[in-house]
Design a protein around this motif. Structure first.
Motif, PDB file in Angstrom:
ATOM      1  N   HIS A   1       0.847  -1.191   0.000  1.00 31.16           N
ATOM      2  CA  HIS A   1       0.000   0.000   0.000  1.00 31.16           C
ATOM      3  C   HIS A   1       0.881   1.239   0.000  1.00 31.16           C
ATOM      4  O   HIS A   1       2.090   1.164   0.213  1.00 31.16           O
TER       5      HIS A   1
ATOM      6  N   GLY B   1      -5.050   8.050  -0.590  1.00 27.63           N
ATOM      7  CA  GLY B   1      -5.818   7.521   0.532  1.00 27.63           C
ATOM      8  C   GLY B   1      -6.930   8.468   0.932  1.00 27.63           C
ATOM      9  O   GLY B   1      -7.247   9.434   0.238  1.00 27.63           O
TER      10      GLY B   1
ATOM     11  N   GLY C   1      -7.115   5.616   5.638  1.00 28.78           N
ATOM     12  CA  GLY C   1      -6.983   4.504   4.701  1.00 28.78           C
ATOM     13  C   GLY C   1      -5.964   4.813   3.619  1.00 28.78           C
ATOM     14  O   GLY C   1      -5.960   5.906   3.049  1.00 28.78           O
TER      15      GLY C   1
ATOM     16  N   TYR D   1      -4.635   3.493  -0.062  1.00 25.94           N
ATOM     17  CA  TYR D   1      -4.983   2.658  -1.202  1.00 25.94           C
ATOM     18  C   TYR D   1      -3.846   1.698  -1.556  1.00 25.94           C
ATOM     19  O   TYR D   1      -2.678   1.980  -1.278  1.00 25.94           O
TER      20      TYR D   1
ATOM     21  N   MET E   1     -11.158   1.924  -1.920  1.00 22.36           N
ATOM     22  CA  MET E   1     -11.478   2.140  -0.502  1.00 22.36           C
ATOM     23  C   MET E   1     -11.714   0.817   0.212  1.00 22.36           C
ATOM     24  O   MET E   1     -11.310   0.631   1.356  1.00 22.36           O
TER      25      MET E   1
ATOM     26  N   ALA F   1      -8.334  -0.856   1.067  1.00 23.10           N
ATOM     27  CA  ALA F   1      -7.326   0.003   1.687  1.00 23.10           C
ATOM     28  C   ALA F   1      -6.805  -0.583   2.995  1.00 23.10           C
ATOM     29  O   ALA F   1      -7.481  -1.365   3.682  1.00 23.10           O
TER      30      ALA F   1
END
Length: 717
Positions: A95, A163, A198, A200, A211, A214
């Motif tokens: 991520h 994010g 969050g 991504y 989302m 995430a």
């Protein structure tokens, strides 16, 4: 002589536990983070330099590396990989922010722990504003103060590209700043507000799918909320009680959008559109911005439909233009999910304030798009739909989504069967009850009488329309010619009557529809709907009493019952007949509103009708000896009934357990509910708001009540 057998040696194995933690000062743990474990083929040491760096992108394309495991972290920020072959592996966090993979040696018979530390650098800046939105100078916030939290992340992270921030309950996102959230302190004592940040997956496109995948880092803001300051007041003191306070719910934005959408479909808006299209009039400066945008869209839609619509008879171009324009008007204005969405901040906020409902900080349009709508599973990226339709879609997971009604390319023959995405992300929200009440108000019968006289067909006995002579020099003459010629392509009263029964259990009375044999009738709808209106009247009385906290549970249960009955009738012709009936009746209203009829029908000029076609219908009713109840009341039943039923049919009531949503619904729809009840009493003589000793309500068909009133009217004449 004994021979010794050789068995392959079982490889030594061990466990690996990976923890993902923010390298910055917050040390926040990551939940749902994707962790991948790679190993080099042929015992990775072969030909490997000691300082060689691992690159995930290159590894995925190389035959020398192998992805052996992947998993997601739990609430403790850890993920475990059991029974790994001992030796060197590479652990990659997948991520944002991009983090170098690290080498870990798995030891046989042991649990090897390692920590991956992406650099988010979460920093929190808190600002407390008083009730006047002025920054507080004191140390701690007090009740009713607003707490604004701005998050700063590492420079390598960009919101919302990499994010998002999910605010805790009671907080909302700042519509202009994706890194800021705010909320109001509602009660004294400890405050624990946990925001979720969050990140991504690397390379993901921002949207619902990103989302859902995430990695979630949590940050908790803690503080003590003080009591509001006590102000000493001297002299005479006035005390006033206020109505019960409420909190905003996401579906309020949808209900307000529905009300705006029905206003956009009103006859006066339609008349302005037709005048603009055919007469070149501007007259749009007084319209809200979203309506002006839709007028432009309707122009494009009208041109497209006019090319497609053809009529199989001569000398009917004027009528064809009217028909194509009306269809374009309805198709563009009947949806609330297509752009531009039917919101106007000033008008919407003023409406909520009049209903004593809180205005969301982010605005109704932002709440509607970000918090209320749900992604279309299997559809285009970014496609969103209503929660009710998302539930229906989840019942059909094995059926693919189709992007167009007809796939022409031979390579996509497999997509012939599927669910039309346009029906999910842009449904046409129209209620057939609008057509029912206009038909009971004698709109269709008025046009039928004019069409018969236009064809030189005399009524039984003395013809009240004997002087109706429309000369060919006027545009209405040719439009009526096309209308009469197109009769075989319009819905018959029998088809509409069967569909009224299928949707609502309502039926017309008359010779043509005497022997109905309906296959499926909503026989319980009228009882359930009238019970809801009665319970709303009780709720309004309690809500107006400032010494009582109104109970919305009975309203919620009644909403669920009506929603269930309505959803059972949403089949067969449901997707097309309501819009077709609306198009045909709007055309009838437009023709009746033409100035030619003012000369032929004895209309009452001094009566203030809100729409110009109404006095023509009332004049026809008086000429023919029909009911003497004004068509204005039938129009109000149609307008208010549609608004009420749209919010019930398309709301996600089946899964609502919190009465707060029913509380807000009743306050928001109060003018429509009370307007419908008043118009129903004016038309049928039945008062739906009367308190009764038992729970039974009058569920007699309106057509039966209208026949009784007409018989009494004729008997007293």
């Amino acid at each position: 002589m004994k021979t010794q057998s050789h068995h392959p040696q079982t490889p030594a194995v061990g466990d690996l536990k990976v923890r993902v933690v923010d390298k910055g000062g917050s040390h926040a743990r990551a939940e749902h983070a994707l962790v991948e474990v790679y190993r080099r083929h042929g015992q990775q040491a072969e030909g490997k330099k000691a300082d060689e760096k691992f690159d995930v992108t290159a590894a995925k394309q190389s035959a020398h590396w192998c992805l052996i495991r992947e998993g997601r972290t739990g609430a403790d920020g850890c993920v475990s990989f059991e029974q790994l072959e001992a030796g060197e592996v590479w652990v990659a966090y997948r991520h944002y922010p991009a983090t170098e993979a690290q080498s870990v040696t798995v030891r046989a018979g042991c649990v090897t722990e390692t920590c991956v530390e992406p650099l988010l650098g979460i920093e929190r800046a808190v600002q407390v504003l008083d009730q006047n939105c002025e920054p507080l100078r004191c140390a701690r916030p007090r009740v009713r103060d607003r707490i604004s939290i701005a998050y700063a992340l590492d420079q390598a992270i960009s919101l919302p590209e990499h994010g998002f921030i999910e605010p805790p309950p009671g907080f909302v996102r700042d519509s202009g700043d994706p890194s800021r959230i705010s909320g109001r302190a509602l009660q004294p004592g400890p405050l624990h507000a946990t925001a979720h940040i969050g990140m991504y997956p690397i390379g993901a496109v921002p949207g619902p799918e990103a989302m859902a995948a995430a990695a979630i880092f949590s940050d908790t803001y803690e503080d003590d909320i003080d009591e509001p300051p006590v102000q000493q007041i001297g002299g005479q003191l006035g005390v006033a009680l206020s109505r019960t306070a409420t909190e905003p719910t996401a579906d309020t934005s949808f209900f307000r959008a529905l009300l705006n959408s029905t206003e956009g479909l009103s006859f006066n808006t339609y008349l302005r559109f037709m005048d603009k299209l055919f007469c070149g009039e501007n007259g749009l400066d007084d319209l809200p911005g979203f309506e002006r945008d839709r007028f432009d869209l309707k122009g494009d839609e009208y041109v497209r439909l006019r090319r497609l619509r053809r009529l199989p008879f001569t000398d009917s171009d004027a009528y064809r233009v009217v028909k194509a324009a009306t269809e374009a008007f309805v198709m563009v204005n009947c949806g609330v999910l297509a752009e531009p969405q039917p919101f106007d901040a000033a008008l919407d906020n003023a409406y909520l304030q009049r209903r004593d409902l809180p205005v969301p900080v982010a605005g109704l349009q932002q709440v509607f798009g970000a918090d209320y709508l749900k992604p279309v599973v299997g559809g285009d990226a970014g496609a969103r739909t209503l929660p009710y339709l998302a539930v229906i879609r989840s019942k059909l997971p094995d059926i693919a989504i189709k992007l167009s009604p007809i796939e022409a390319a031979p390579e996509v023959v497999s997509k012939c069967h599927g669910i039309l995405q346009d029906k999910l992300d842009n449904p046409c929200l129209i209620e057939l009850i609008w057509s029912y009440w206009h038909e009971e108000g004698m709109l269709v019968q008025t046009m039928n009488a004019i069409a018969r006289r236009f064809q030189n067909v005399r009524a039984n006995g003395r013809d009240p329309l004997a002087n109706l002579e429309i000369d060919p020099l006027r545009p209405l003459n040719n439009i009526l010619w096309g209308y009469v010629q197109d009769e075989q392509h319009r819905l018959s009263v029998v088809r509409r009557n069967y569909e009224y029964d299928h949707h609502y259990g309502l039926r017309l009375e008359g010779k043509v529809v005497q022997r109905m044999q309906a296959a499926d009738s909503r026989s319980r709808f009228l009882e359930a709907f009238h019970n809801l209106l009665r319970l709303c009247a009780v709720f309004f009385k309690q809500d107006d009493d400032t010494t009582v906290k109104a109970d919305a549970f009975p309203v919620l249960n009644a909403l669920k019952e009506v929603h269930l009955i309505l959803s059972q009738g949403a089949h067969n012709q449901f997707g097309d007949l309501p819009s077709t009936a609306r198009i045909e009746m709007l055309m009838q209203q437009w023709m009746l509103a033409r100035p030619e009829f003012r000369e032929f029908l004895p209309t009452r000029i001094m009566t203030a009708y809100p729409e110009p076609w109404m006095d023509r219908v009332d004049a026809m009713k008086k000429l023919q000896g029909w009911t003497d109840t004004s068509v204005l009341h039938f129009r109000n039943l149609a307008m208010f009934g549609e608004q009420i039923l749209l919010t019930i049919r398309w709301g996600h009531w089946s899964d609502v357990q919190e009465p707060l949503q029913a509380f807000n619904w009743a306050r928001l729809l109060r003018p429509q509910i009370q307007g419908y009840s008043h118009a129903y009493r004016a038309v049928t003589g039945v008062d739906l708001t009367v308190e009764m000793s038992d729970t039974r309500v009058d569920a007699t068909l309106p057509s039966v009540l209208l026949q009784r009133r007409l018989a009494a009217q004729l008997g007293s004449a």
